[in-house]
Design an enzyme around this catalytic site. Structure first.
Site, PDB file in Angstrom:
ATOM      1  N   LEU A  21       0.792  -1.236   0.000  1.00 24.65           N
ATOM      2  CA  LEU A  21       0.000   0.000   0.000  1.00 24.65           C
ATOM      3  C   LEU A  21       0.822   1.282   0.000  1.00 24.65           C
ATOM      4  O   LEU A  21       0.266   2.357  -0.193  1.00 24.65           O
ATOM      5  CB  LEU A  21      -0.925   0.003   1.233  1.00 24.65           C
ATOM      6  CG  LEU A  21      -1.945  -1.138   1.300  1.00 24.65           C
ATOM      7  CD1 LEU A  21      -2.714  -1.079   2.623  1.00 24.65           C
ATOM      8  CD2 LEU A  21      -2.920  -1.071   0.126  1.00 24.65           C
ATOM      9  N   GLY A  24       6.663   4.330  -2.658  1.00 24.92           N
ATOM     10  CA  GLY A  24       7.876   5.019  -2.188  1.00 24.92           C
ATOM     11  C   GLY A  24       8.559   4.272  -1.059  1.00 24.92           C
ATOM     12  O   GLY A  24       9.688   4.589  -0.710  1.00 24.92           O
ATOM     13  N   GLU A 167       3.863  13.118   9.478  1.00 22.05           N
ATOM     14  CA  GLU A 167       4.167  11.699   9.713  1.00 22.05           C
ATOM     15  C   GLU A 167       4.748  11.463  11.100  1.00 22.05           C
ATOM     16  O   GLU A 167       5.284  10.396  11.388  1.00 22.05           O
ATOM     17  CB  GLU A 167       5.107  11.185   8.614  1.00 22.05           C
ATOM     18  CG  GLU A 167       4.547  11.341   7.210  1.00 22.05           C
ATOM     19  CD  GLU A 167       3.659  10.173   6.738  1.00 22.05           C
ATOM     20  OE1 GLU A 167       3.929   9.023   7.106  1.00 22.05           O
ATOM     21  OE2 GLU A 167       2.676  10.435   6.003  1.00 22.05           O
ATOM     22  N   HIS A 235      10.699   8.166   4.980  1.00 22.12           N
ATOM     23  CA  HIS A 235      10.738   8.954   6.225  1.00 22.12           C
ATOM     24  C   HIS A 235      12.203   9.262   6.522  1.00 22.12           C
ATOM     25  O   HIS A 235      13.095   8.444   6.224  1.00 22.12           O
ATOM     26  CB  HIS A 235      10.170   8.158   7.411  1.00 22.12           C
ATOM     27  CG  HIS A 235       8.691   7.945   7.372  1.00 22.12           C
ATOM     28  ND1 HIS A 235       8.095   6.740   7.682  1.00 22.12           N
ATOM     29  CD2 HIS A 235       7.680   8.789   7.075  1.00 22.12           C
ATOM     30  CE1 HIS A 235       6.778   6.855   7.582  1.00 22.12           C
ATOM     31  NE2 HIS A 235       6.499   8.091   7.202  1.00 22.12           N
ATOM     32  N   CYS A 352      11.050   2.309  13.651  1.00 26.29           N
ATOM     33  CA  CYS A 352       9.651   2.572  13.258  1.00 26.29           C
ATOM     34  C   CYS A 352       8.690   2.025  14.291  1.00 26.29           C
ATOM     35  O   CYS A 352       7.584   2.533  14.462  1.00 26.29           O
ATOM     36  CB  CYS A 352       9.314   1.891  11.938  1.00 26.29           C
ATOM     37  SG  CYS A 352      10.329   2.385  10.565  1.00 26.29           S
TER      38      CYS A 352
HETATM   39  O1  SUG Z   1       4.075   4.033   6.349  1.00 23.41           O
HETATM   40  N1  SUG Z   1       4.513   0.603   5.807  1.00 23.41           N
HETATM   41  C1  SUG Z   1       4.758   1.780   6.632  1.00 23.41           C
HETATM   42  C2  SUG Z   1       6.125   1.704   7.256  1.00 23.41           C
HETATM   43  C3  SUG Z   1       6.322   2.775   8.272  1.00 23.41           C
HETATM   44  C4  SUG Z   1       7.709   2.871   8.746  1.00 23.41           C
HETATM   45  N2  SUG Z   1       7.829   3.882   9.737  1.00 23.41           N
HETATM   46  C5  SUG Z   1       8.906   4.670   9.913  1.00 23.41           C
HETATM   47  N3  SUG Z   1       9.841   4.793   8.990  1.00 23.41           N
HETATM   48  N4  SUG Z   1       8.965   5.376  10.980  1.00 23.41           N
HETATM   49  C6  SUG Z   1       4.600   3.055   5.813  1.00 23.41           C
HETATM   50  O2  SUG Z   1       5.011   3.071   4.653  1.00 23.41           O
HETATM   51  C7  SUG Z   1       3.126  -0.886   4.482  1.00 23.41           C
HETATM   52  C8  SUG Z   1       1.711  -1.390   4.455  1.00 23.41           C
HETATM   53  C9  SUG Z   1       1.411  -2.298   3.291  1.00 23.41           C
HETATM   54  O3  SUG Z   1       1.986  -2.132   2.231  1.00 23.41           O
HETATM   55  O4  SUG Z   1       0.562  -3.195   3.482  1.00 23.41           O
HETATM   56  C10 SUG Z   1       3.284   0.334   5.371  1.00 23.41           C
HETATM   57  O5  SUG Z   1       2.324   1.014   5.637  1.00 23.41           O
END
Ligand code: SUG
Length: 421
Positions: A21, A24, A167, A235, A352
């Site tokens: 989902l 990037g 974020e 991020h 994360c």
């Molecule tokens: O927002 N992955 C999260 C990962 C968040 C990582 N957080 C930090 N870097 N602090 C995101 O991209 C993947 C979900 C999916 O593809 O099913 C997702 O949401």
């Protein structure tokens, strides 16, 4: 009052899946459609919490949010899904996402020594860039208001308006001589126009700083390098991490690296800045290994330890750099690899998975703080109730929905959190 850093980890929810989902986020895209293992994922996360607790650190927990989110689908007019419509199936996957596990995106936190009213301020992140994440904040803010209900010590703000993407702590770093000393808060934003979305807007960061009552002289607003975003650093915490006086960052993390370092040194003379050159670890290796998505922690001995994912330890350039750094007596004295592979496959490393809050643990609702006995009880609930595996093609199945809902209910009952049920 004893201010310490508390790491609140998000427990991986029972609907953890790989739906691809997050444009990037290279791990999310490349693992789209894979079978996930929610039980193993949650146990890996609990293993990390146990590991950090055993280091003598204060560990907290946030519960998973309610999924599948029928209200989200209802608000989109999707009480029934047309299986022939990929866009509708994607929105259904969003409603099932366990993405709230990455609590570095739950909120931005300014500890009490930094704020005008001497309270710790938290602003929930609106996460509007990604539909599956945009649904998180109302439930997140509800949980934050329980955890930090003590209004003499905490102020919890709603997310900033959706016109500016925010974020949370993933794009915010705090440096200080010590956790309990006044800090320098560094907000890192991206500029749009590249191949991938820039998820943090400068105006969201500025709004958070105002809401928290920060001293403008102790804030920096820094542009993330467009090449880092284009290479998959969706991020800033994928390419930089700070703890107390130390900033640990990749050479290509910021648009103006020299200016950023000079501005930090001017405001915090005791700053120690460790920059990893691209000649030692390429941007590609930094992002695929998640070297910087690490927990840089002050251990009870006063030394700093770096909790890295196993993937970083297994990347030769990263291992070589870390060995050299430790041998040359750099500020990172211990390297501590942990296995969070299920989360990593969706782009979420050790950093994360946690939200850092500098506070007195006595002012926090104790139901959200962990000791070994409580971790053991959570492990038992996960082992008994979390689905073993989820194929993204199963999202929407009624029996799976029932087991996901029942798993969360069993957890909330054990944690004695009827307010979140
Ligand atoms: O927002 N992955 C999260 C990962 C968040 C990582 N957080 C930090 N870097 N602090 C995101 O991209 C993947 C979900 C999916 O593809 O099913 C997702 O949401």
């Amino acid at each position: 009052m004893a201010l310490v850093e508390i790491n609140f980890d998000g427990l991986v929810g029972p609907s953890h899946n790989y739906a691809g989902l997050s444009l990037g986020n290279l791990a999310s895209s490349s693992n789209a459609g894979e079978v996930s293992y929610p039980r193993a994922a949650a146990l890996q996360g609990l293993g990390k919490m146990r590991h950090n607790l055993a280091l003598g650190l204060t560990q907290g927990l946030f519960a998973p949010l309610p999924r599948p989110n029928a209200a989200f689908l209802g608000a989109l007019g999707l009480n029934a899904i047309d299986e022939a419509e990929p866009a509708q199936r994607r929105l259904r996957a969003a409603a099932w996402s366990a993405s709230a596990m990455w609590t570095a995106n739950a909120a931005t936190v300014s500890p009490a020594p930094d704020t005008a009213d001497g309270r710790c301020h938290l602003t929930a992140a609106n996460l509007v860039t990604m539909p599956h994440r945009s649904q998180e904040w109302p439930d997140t803010v509800r949980q934050l208001r329980l955890v930090f209900a003590d209004r003499a010590h905490f102020a919890v703000h709603d997310a900033v308006p959706a016109c500016f993407g925010d974020e949370g702590a993933a794009n915010h770093m705090r440096m200080a001589a010590a956790h309990e000393a006044p800090g320098l808060e560094i907000f890192v934003y991206g500029k749009p126009g590249g191949a991938f979305p820039a998820r943090q807007h400068e105006q969201a960061s500025r709004a958070v700083a105002r809401l928290h009552g920060l001293d403008p002289a102790r804030c920096l607003f820094v542009e993330q390098s467009p090449e880092a975003i284009a290479a998959g650093a969706f991020h800033n915490d994928v390419v930089a991490v700070a703890n107390e006086r130390v900033l640990f960052a990749h050479e290509q993390a910021f648009a103006d690296p020299a200016g950023t370092c000079a501005a930090i040194r001017a405001r915090l003379p005791e700053a120690e800045i460790v920059i990893v050159p691209a000649s030692a670890v390429s941007l590609g290796d930094a992002i695929s290994s998640y070297l910087f998505n690490a927990q840089l922690l002050t251990l009870p001995s006063g030394e700093m330890g770096l909790v890295i994912p196993l993937e970083a330890w297994e990347t030769p350039s990263v291992r070589g750099w870390l060995d050299g750094h430790v041998a040359s007596n750099g500020p990172i004295r211990r390297v501590l690899p942990v296995d969070v592979r299920q989360s990593m496959a969706n782009g979420g490393g050790p950093a994360c998975l946690r939200l850092r809050v500098v506070a007195d643990p006595a002012t926090v609702d104790p139901r959200f703080l962990l000791d070994e006995a409580r971790i053991a009880r959570i492990v038992a609930v996960v082992a008994a109730h979390w689905p073993e595996q989820i194929d993204p093609l199963d999202l929407g199945r009624e029996s799976l929905a029932r087991s996901v809902v029942a798993a969360r209910a069993a957890l909330l009952e054990m944690l004695e959190l009827p307010e979140l049920a």
